[in-house]
Design an enzyme around this catalytic site. Structure first.
Site, PDB file in Angstrom:
ATOM      1  N   CYS A 243       0.827  -1.211   0.000  1.00  0.00           N
ATOM      2  CA  CYS A 243       0.000   0.000   0.000  1.00  0.00           C
ATOM      3  C   CYS A 243       0.861   1.260   0.000  1.00  0.00           C
ATOM      4  O   CYS A 243       0.500   2.271  -0.614  1.00  0.00           O
ATOM      5  CB  CYS A 243      -0.952  -0.010   1.188  1.00  0.00           C
ATOM      6  SG  CYS A 243      -2.128  -1.385   1.098  1.00  0.00           S
ATOM      7  N   THR A 244       1.995   1.204   0.658  1.00  0.00           N
ATOM      8  CA  THR A 244       2.914   2.336   0.653  1.00  0.00           C
ATOM      9  C   THR A 244       3.522   2.516  -0.732  1.00  0.00           C
ATOM     10  O   THR A 244       3.608   3.643  -1.240  1.00  0.00           O
ATOM     11  CB  THR A 244       4.001   2.150   1.726  1.00  0.00           C
ATOM     12  OG1 THR A 244       3.356   2.078   3.007  1.00  0.00           O
ATOM     13  CG2 THR A 244       4.996   3.294   1.726  1.00  0.00           C
TER      14      THR A 244
END
Length: 180
Positions: free
Chosen positions: A70-71
């Protein structure tokens, strides 16, 4: 109503847009939503209806803030924001994290370049068929929504890097065919 749906379906078919693995079909009206959100650490209320008045919207669901995939995805969206803006698009990330978490994520991973929203109950993820049934996380699914509210593309892939290029390609095709 039927004529508009057929026209939207023909338009998207003519544009070569796809609904790769995602549950909501191309041409369908995107479910409207309003959620608490944050951009650059500042909380506000995001309304899909209001955002569509400005142009197309990319809504991407991600499992959880501060996880590796997600980062990476947030960094990639942040890096591509000039391209999204040039196409007149708004980007909003949605997770089932709380507002405090997405506020921190909006600064660090999103690099203060776009908004992320807190769908703490998972109701919006469910309406977009983006909620994992086994836990309290969203699936990695992205949608491009035209200003008229119709879904132009839907993309589901666990790998984060494909979502940005798929959304940009959809927006470029839409812009070329719509005259915007």
């Amino acid at each position: 109503m039927r004529k508009r749906f057929v026209a939207a379906t023909l338009l998207t078919a003519g544009l070569g847009l796809s609904s790769a693995q995602a549950a909501l079909p191309v041409g369908r009206s995107a479910p409207a939503f309003t959620l608490p959100a944050s951009v650059a650490g500042h909380a506000f209320t995001f309304s899909l209806k209001d955002a569509l008045r400005k142009g197309p919207v990319v809504v991407y669901f991600y499992p959880a803030a501060f996880t590796p995939g997600c980062t990476i995805e947030a960094h990639d969206f942040a890096d591509a924001m000039d391209r999204f803006h040039a196409l007149g698009a708004t980007v909003i990330g949605v997770s089932m994290d709380d507002l405090a978490t997405v506020t921190r994520f909006s600064i660090s991973a999103c690099r203060s370049r776009f908004a992320v929203a807190a769908d703490t109950t998972g109701a919006i993820a469910s309406r977009y068929d983006a909620r994992k049934t086994s836990d309290q996380h969203a699936q990695r699914v992205s949608y491009v929504i035209a200003p008229d509210g119709r879904i132009l593309s839907a993309h589901q892939d666990r790998a984060p890097d494909s979502h940005i290029e798929t959304a940009l390609a959809t927006l470029e095709k839409w812009k070329a065919h719509s005259g915007h």
